[in-house]
Design a protein around this motif. Structure first.
Motif, short mmCIF file in Angstrom:
data_model
loop_
_atom_site.label_atom_id
_atom_site.label_comp_id
_atom_site.label_asym_id
_atom_site.label_seq_id
_atom_site.Cartn_x
_atom_site.Cartn_y
_atom_site.Cartn_z
N ALA A 1 0.84 -1.02 0.11
CA ALA A 1 -0.05 -0.08 0.01
C ALA A 1 0.81 1.29 -0.11
CB ALA A 1 -1.00 0.12 1.37
N LEU A 2 1.96 1.10 0.74
CA LEU A 2 2.93 2.26 0.80
C LEU A 2 3.27 2.60 -0.69
CD1 LEU A 2 4.43 3.58 3.19
CD2 LEU A 2 6.57 2.46 2.53
N LEU A 3 4.03 1.78 -1.25
CA LEU A 3 4.45 2.12 -2.67
C LEU A 3 3.24 2.61 -3.75
CD1 LEU A 3 7.27 -0.40 -3.60
CD2 LEU A 3 7.21 1.74 -2.50
N ARG A 4 2.02 2.02 -3.37
CA ARG A 4 1.07 2.69 -4.22
C ARG A 4 0.79 4.10 -3.99
NH1 ARG A 4 -3.46 -1.69 -3.70
NH2 ARG A 4 -3.24 -1.07 -1.57
N LEU A 5 1.33 4.89 -2.96
CA LEU A 5 1.24 6.28 -2.65
C LEU A 5 2.10 7.15 -3.58
CD1 LEU A 5 1.17 6.29 1.20
CD2 LEU A 5 -0.72 6.30 -0.33
N VAL A 6 3.31 6.32 -4.19
CA VAL A 6 4.24 7.26 -4.92
C VAL A 6 4.15 6.84 -6.21
CG1 VAL A 6 5.66 7.46 -2.84
CG2 VAL A 6 5.87 5.55 -4.25
N TYR B 1 8.45 12.41 4.83
CA TYR B 1 9.12 12.88 3.40
C TYR B 1 8.34 13.18 2.21
CZ TYR B 1 12.48 12.69 -0.39
OH TYR B 1 13.07 12.87 -1.67
N LEU B 2 7.24 12.02 2.18
CA LEU B 2 6.25 12.20 1.17
C LEU B 2 5.32 13.44 1.20
CD1 LEU B 2 5.25 10.65 -1.28
CD2 LEU B 2 3.60 9.35 -0.09
N ALA C 1 5.19 16.27 -5.18
CA ALA C 1 5.45 16.09 -6.60
C ALA C 1 5.52 14.57 -6.82
CB ALA C 1 6.82 16.54 -7.09
N LEU C 2 5.82 13.69 -5.48
CA LEU C 2 6.17 12.16 -5.68
C LEU C 2 4.93 11.53 -5.48
CD1 LEU C 2 9.46 11.85 -3.49
CD2 LEU C 2 9.28 11.11 -5.99
N ARG C 3 3.91 12.16 -5.04
CA ARG C 3 2.59 11.49 -4.49
C ARG C 3 2.10 10.89 -5.98
NH1 ARG C 3 0.55 15.70 -1.53
NH2 ARG C 3 -0.93 15.92 -3.25
N ALA C 4 1.42 9.81 -5.88
CA ALA C 4 0.64 9.44 -7.10
C ALA C 4 -0.55 10.20 -7.23
CB ALA C 4 0.14 7.92 -6.73
N GLY C 5 -1.03 10.23 -8.51
CA GLY C 5 -2.22 11.36 -8.86
C GLY C 5 -3.26 11.15 -8.16
N HIS D 1 -0.69 12.62 5.11
CA HIS D 1 -0.45 13.24 6.60
C HIS D 1 -1.05 12.20 7.67
CE1 HIS D 1 0.68 15.95 9.51
NE2 HIS D 1 -0.57 16.51 9.47
N ALA D 2 -2.27 11.82 7.32
CA ALA D 2 -2.90 10.91 8.23
C ALA D 2 -2.25 9.58 8.63
CB ALA D 2 -4.32 10.62 7.78
N GLN D 3 -1.59 9.09 7.52
CA GLN D 3 -0.90 7.93 7.98
C GLN D 3 0.38 7.74 8.97
OE1 GLN D 3 -2.64 5.39 6.69
NE2 GLN D 3 -3.76 7.24 5.74
#
Lengths: 228, 228, 228, 228
Positions: free
Chosen positions: B81-86, B150-151, B156-160, B168-170
């Protein structure tokens, strides 16, 4: 970033990437387990000039290695066909898959116990080892059954060319596994451990032969591609 | 190869390929760690005819194996799930990911210590093992916190399809881990090691349940379907 | 299957698949090596009630584990950046890559020797272990140098956005490694093993900082995508 | 979702995904086997101050490690080229591939036996170890032969740019392996174990040199570029 096709495309690949990472993770686990088996083929301790005698003495344990190697190969082929049934994953399906991998990951342990009993044990030890192997194999069938049942109840997860009847029919395979591996264990316990081991080998062959799924009707699902 | 859309497309895939190798490397590490756990399930030394007794004696150590197997499964789902964020990676993010993998890779060690203490240790040894496991789990939360922070600072690194508030909530999740794994360790040290172990198991379940991220507002990011 | 675009497309992906399998194989090796390191963190033998004392006694060996974990992380980042320089592979390049992987695969061995010397050895043993580690690290630089030199002589293999000067500049990195790891070994042999170990750690940090390549001129290669 | 081109495209990728998982699984196995070899490079037991002497004593066993590392590298390159011959897989082809992987997975065992015989054995033990290694290598050639023969009889599986004659010509390679590894074993048994070992090394080099396939006619399949 307007609506329309652009909106649709990024979601499709995101879905595919999901099942992609699940497949990659699973392939990794299968590849490691099938390779770790060889770690139990250890060089025996030997006095100078007696390497051959020591290797021959260990030979029965190689049977356990070969059976488990083929078993994991069978499981990988089954898993390969399993993931072709779905077009994406959910949290629940990922957990069911982790359950399937749990069954795969523990195989080296009953294998090592069986190898040890074949070389160093008496009939009682061999009986324990065969029953343990059969129990592990029987229990391993459970998450596969859950997978098919879950997929039957969530048709939206099915890949486009798979029909409902096919998924339903597959539930017969893990049920067969659950019952017959259990019977093989019983056979090994009550009658003869080597007979139980034979039962296990027969079941592995059954799962090898049916790895692409039980046929339902006139082969309609095997044809790759959709009909149009 | 004119400007316009073609100019944009090669960047997208190039970026994705980056995160692809990072994901593949991470999946490899997770797959290996979850499989290596079984290496500590060794065939016990036994006298002929006493295999069953020896296996039963080792049974408590299987608990450590099962807990760690589920723990790594949970971590993999969280990482998935983490990598789906970026939508891409930078050198800094790759290092943070290596920090996350460090936490994953060491799990077999406290697991083996715990398994050993459950079988061969007294209460003091079990206390040491539980505290060590809890400390490892608590410290493991740190790079996850750094990842979310960091994210948040590099949108700009966030997935669309991910919004700022969700990221932030995570951060609450690794902070919860840091504090409560620490408390489980304290509980194990001061009150009772088995109570500390129970605290660890509860925390693993918490991370399992929240692996797809804490919900923020009316489920706006969880919807997997297309809006269209 | 007429001529024209259809003729071109299948070959492009075939090329990418080539470097893809090389990358996947390499990622697998890196993931396994970084995970196998933990296998040398074994549960110490201990008398009941003395688990903590035994673990503390082993503590220096954890240093070897942490250094090698970071080292392999650094090597993976470097390798990641390395493969971004090329757009396909040849038999020669595949062999050079196998040479690089050889260097990666042996790391657990000098690591285990170093960990053992830190716990059980005297100063002589530690000197041997540090020199062995430094030698392994120095020799490991050789195939990287061959890689850059080969790529410089075969510009057709370069990825589109990489210029010749950048590739040439990167040769400085493995040369630095070859020389300075060698010097760290000498330092460890003649002056003090711990000083040699410090030198190794400094070099690992150097390779970590430069993992994405030495900058050449005004950053022209870092910009992702082609200029158009 | 109309008929026509859309009908064709989903079949291509679905086929490719199949061979993709087979390749990923195989790469995983190769990566693990090549890395596991180092596990047999164990830190020798030593008295304080005698680490160097103990390491030097073990040195001959490093030869077995290096030979097997290169051997698996050669096998991976061969396998890499093998999968480029096909454009999809069937159940039979997947089983043949599992047979190939069986040969790969067992390599660490004869390697460890050879390493042990080189350090601790007498000439008889070394003879046994060399014959065992040669036999394993000879038998390993069998599934490769089956692969080429199967592909020759199922031209529909061939990748588009591969012609029938090329596939047929490749059968010479595993036949050469079967015969010459066998001869190397005989040489090691009857004449001298080290001569047998040399024969094995020569054969590994042969397979390394021919890993991309035996040339058939005027290099028509080797040209990697597009025709234009």
């Amino acid at each position: 970033m307007s609506a329309g096709p652009e909106e649709v495309q990024p979601r499709g690949p995101a879905r595919l990437a999901d099942i992609g990472r699940l497949a990659a993770f699973s392939d990794g686990v299968f590849a490691i387990v099938i390779t770790l088996l060889v770690l139990d083929l250890r060089v025996p301790e030997y006095h100078q000039g007696e390497l051959l005698t020591s290797l021959v003495r260990e030979a029965p344990s190689y049977l356990a290695f070969v059976v488990s190697f083929i078993y994991i190969g069978v499981l990988w082929l089954n898993h390969h066909a399993l993931l072709r049934l779905v077009r994406g994953t959910t949290l629940a399906l990922s957990w069911i898959n982790i359950g399937i991998l749990f069954g795969v990951v523990i195989i080296p342990f009953p294998t090592a116990v069986l190898a040890s009993a074949l070389v160093d044990g008496d009939t009682d030890d061999l009986r324990v080892a065969v029953v343990m192997y059969a129990l592990a194999a029987a229990l391993m069938s459970a998450p596969w059954l859950v997978f098919f049942a879950y997929l039957r109840r969530h048709p939206a997860l099915r890949a486009g060319h798979i029909d409902q009847g096919h998924v339903h029919a597959q539930e017969a395979r893990p049920i067969t596994g659950l019952v017959l591996y259990g019977l093989a264990g019983l056979l090994g316990w009550i009658v003869n451990p080597l007979l139980g081991l034979l039962g296990i080998i027969v079941m592995i062959i059954y799962h090898g032969v049916t790895s692409e799924g039980l046929r339902t009707g006139p082969l309609q699902w095997v044809r790759t591609g959709r009909r149009g």
